[in-house]
Design a protein around this motif. Structure first.
Motif, PDB file in Angstrom:
ATOM      1  N   LEU A 131      24.312  41.081  25.320  1.00 14.94           N
ATOM      2  CA  LEU A 131      25.525  41.262  24.706  1.00 14.94           C
ATOM      3  C   LEU A 131      26.453  40.835  25.478  1.00 14.94           C
ATOM      4  N   CYS A 132      26.637  40.757  26.898  1.00 11.20           N
ATOM      5  CA  CYS A 132      27.860  40.618  27.662  1.00 11.20           C
ATOM      6  C   CYS A 132      27.324  39.939  29.009  1.00 11.20           C
ATOM      7  N   SER A 133      25.895  39.148  29.005  1.00 10.01           N
ATOM      8  CA  SER A 133      25.337  38.676  30.048  1.00 10.01           C
ATOM      9  C   SER A 133      25.794  37.079  30.164  1.00 10.01           C
ATOM     10  N   GLY A 134      26.887  36.739  30.561  1.00 11.68           N
ATOM     11  CA  GLY A 134      27.414  35.487  30.694  1.00 11.68           C
ATOM     12  C   GLY A 134      28.922  35.219  30.441  1.00 11.68           C
ATOM     13  N   PRO A 135      29.680  34.392  31.005  1.00  8.75           N
ATOM     14  CA  PRO A 135      31.146  34.397  30.904  1.00  8.75           C
ATOM     15  C   PRO A 135      31.472  33.990  29.280  1.00  8.75           C
ATOM     16  N   GLY A 136      30.504  33.343  28.623  1.00 10.65           N
ATOM     17  CA  GLY A 136      30.888  33.105  27.295  1.00 10.65           C
ATOM     18  C   GLY A 136      30.566  34.126  26.335  1.00 10.65           C
ATOM     19  N   ARG A 137      29.508  34.917  26.738  1.00 13.08           N
ATOM     20  CA  ARG A 137      29.113  35.762  25.973  1.00 13.08           C
ATOM     21  C   ARG A 137      30.289  37.012  26.017  1.00 13.08           C
ATOM     22  N   LEU A 138      30.436  37.380  27.316  1.00 13.17           N
ATOM     23  CA  LEU A 138      31.502  38.368  27.579  1.00 13.17           C
ATOM     24  C   LEU A 138      32.572  38.132  26.836  1.00 13.17           C
ATOM     25  N   GLY A 139      33.232  36.898  27.110  1.00 11.75           N
ATOM     26  CA  GLY A 139      34.584  36.719  26.241  1.00 11.75           C
ATOM     27  C   GLY A 139      34.463  37.098  24.840  1.00 11.75           C
ATOM     28  N   GLN A 140      33.305  36.676  24.297  1.00 12.45           N
ATOM     29  CA  GLN A 140      33.248  36.855  22.789  1.00 12.45           C
ATOM     30  C   GLN A 140      32.916  38.283  22.425  1.00 12.45           C
ATOM     31  N   ALA A 141      32.285  38.964  23.320  1.00 12.55           N
ATOM     32  CA  ALA A 141      31.979  40.362  22.874  1.00 12.55           C
ATOM     33  C   ALA A 141      33.488  41.398  23.145  1.00 12.55           C
ATOM     34  N   LEU A 142      34.081  40.945  23.983  1.00  7.62           N
ATOM     35  CA  LEU A 142      35.554  41.451  24.503  1.00  7.62           C
ATOM     36  C   LEU A 142      36.548  40.990  23.546  1.00  7.62           C
ATOM     37  N   GLY A 143      36.350  40.131  22.758  1.00 10.88           N
ATOM     38  CA  GLY A 143      37.415  39.546  21.803  1.00 10.88           C
ATOM     39  C   GLY A 143      38.340  38.753  22.825  1.00 10.88           C
ATOM     40  N   ILE A 144      37.909  38.021  23.549  1.00  8.31           N
ATOM     41  CA  ILE A 144      38.991  37.359  24.592  1.00  8.31           C
ATOM     42  C   ILE A 144      39.546  36.276  23.708  1.00  8.31           C
ATOM     43  N   GLY A 145      40.676  35.718  24.083  1.00  6.04           N
ATOM     44  CA  GLY A 145      41.367  34.814  23.250  1.00  6.04           C
ATOM     45  C   GLY A 145      42.575  34.218  24.055  1.00  6.04           C
ATOM     46  N   PRO A 146      43.279  32.969  23.436  1.00  6.70           N
ATOM     47  CA  PRO A 146      44.395  32.651  24.554  1.00  6.70           C
ATOM     48  C   PRO A 146      45.341  33.498  24.382  1.00  6.70           C
ATOM     49  N   LYS A 147      45.530  34.668  23.528  1.00  2.00           N
ATOM     50  CA  LYS A 147      46.803  35.749  23.431  1.00  2.00           C
ATOM     51  C   LYS A 147      46.343  36.503  24.617  1.00  2.00           C
ATOM     52  N   ASP A 148      45.377  36.557  25.451  1.00  3.94           N
ATOM     53  CA  ASP A 148      45.153  37.410  26.404  1.00  3.94           C
ATOM     54  C   ASP A 148      45.358  36.574  27.840  1.00  3.94           C
ATOM     55  N   ASP A 149      45.900  35.337  27.787  1.00  2.29           N
ATOM     56  CA  ASP A 149      46.147  34.730  28.948  1.00  2.29           C
ATOM     57  C   ASP A 149      47.595  35.290  29.540  1.00  2.29           C
ATOM     58  N   GLY A 150      47.247  35.817  30.872  1.00  2.00           N
ATOM     59  CA  GLY A 150      48.566  36.372  31.443  1.00  2.00           C
ATOM     60  C   GLY A 150      48.651  38.010  31.384  1.00  2.00           C
ATOM     61  N   ALA A 151      47.836  38.425  30.415  1.00  2.00           N
ATOM     62  CA  ALA A 151      48.064  39.868  30.198  1.00  2.00           C
ATOM     63  C   ALA A 151      47.719  40.573  31.479  1.00  2.00           C
TER      64      ALA A 151
END
Length: 205
Positions: A131-151
DNA sequence: CTATTGATGTTCT
DNA sequence: GAACATCAATAGA
């Protein structure tokens, strides 16, 4: 003072353990090692940090190596905030900014909260282990996007919680880079089943 | 289990 | 053009 909440375990950790921004104002290697065992919670989803990598300003593999650019401004901003970048035009990956020009890449977590939400974002055909084993997988699972940059990681719904007790940490070379491969700046929770890759050498019981 | 490859957008040479 | 802090699908041992 009693922090071992006896009910369930689905709740985030005690807000008293929320890491302050000052905890990140150190070299990335120091923070990357210290974050193993911490809890990452973003918008009600997350888990225990089991794998990180450190990137430094004098490090040819780091996005900060060539100085401040448009896409990497967060790495030169205040500590304790997110640096989000797009990987291979496909994946959104998450860092926490440390001292100026330093950042720690979250490579894997052991998912513990918001499982249904993460599985919905990732797709139901994968189990917990992937589910979260890898930087890309983790980002997708947590709903990471450009809106989070700097948060800022500064609250219970979007923050990092200190590990309740010390954990065994292993180190090795970073993954997926072609320059500065000699530094052992990848850190992992010893024996975890949720790593993106195993660490060579003895870590099994 | 290991090896290979396509996808995809930004940044660098 | 080439490289890239990656993943998933596929083929083969």
């Amino acid at each position: 003072m009693t922090q071992s909440g006896a009910s369930g375990g689905a709740a985030p950790r005690d807000p008293m353990l929320l890491l302050p921004a000052t905890a990140f104002d150190r070299p990335a290697v120091t923070v990357a090692r210290a974050l193993i065992g911490a809890m990452l919670v973003l918008r009600g989803a997350g888990g225990v940090v089991v794998e990180t990598e450190a990137y430094a300003p004098d490090d040819p593999a780091s996005h900060s190596f060539r100085g401040q650019r448009r896409g990497n401004a967060a790495m030169f901003g205040p500590p304790g905030r997110a640096y989000v970048y797009r990987s291979y035009g496909v994946h959104w990956c998450l860092n926490v900014v440390c001292a100026r020009g330093h950042a720690v890449l979250f490579r894997a977590i052991e998912p513990t909260v918001g499982l249904a939400e993460m599985q919905a974002r990732r797709g139901v055909r994968w189990g917990l282990q992937e589910l979260c084993s890898g930087p890309g997988r983790l980002g997708q699972a947590l709903g990471i996007g450009p809106k989070d940059d700097g948060a800022p990681f500064d609250r219970a719904e979007f923050g990092l919680f200190a590990a309740p007790a010390p954990v065994p940490v292993v180190a090795g070379p970073r993954i997926g880079i072609s320059r500065a491969t000699e530094h052992p700046w990848r850190f992992g929770l010893a024996g975890s089943r949720f790593l993106s890759r195993r660490f060579p050498g003895a870590e099994l019981p």
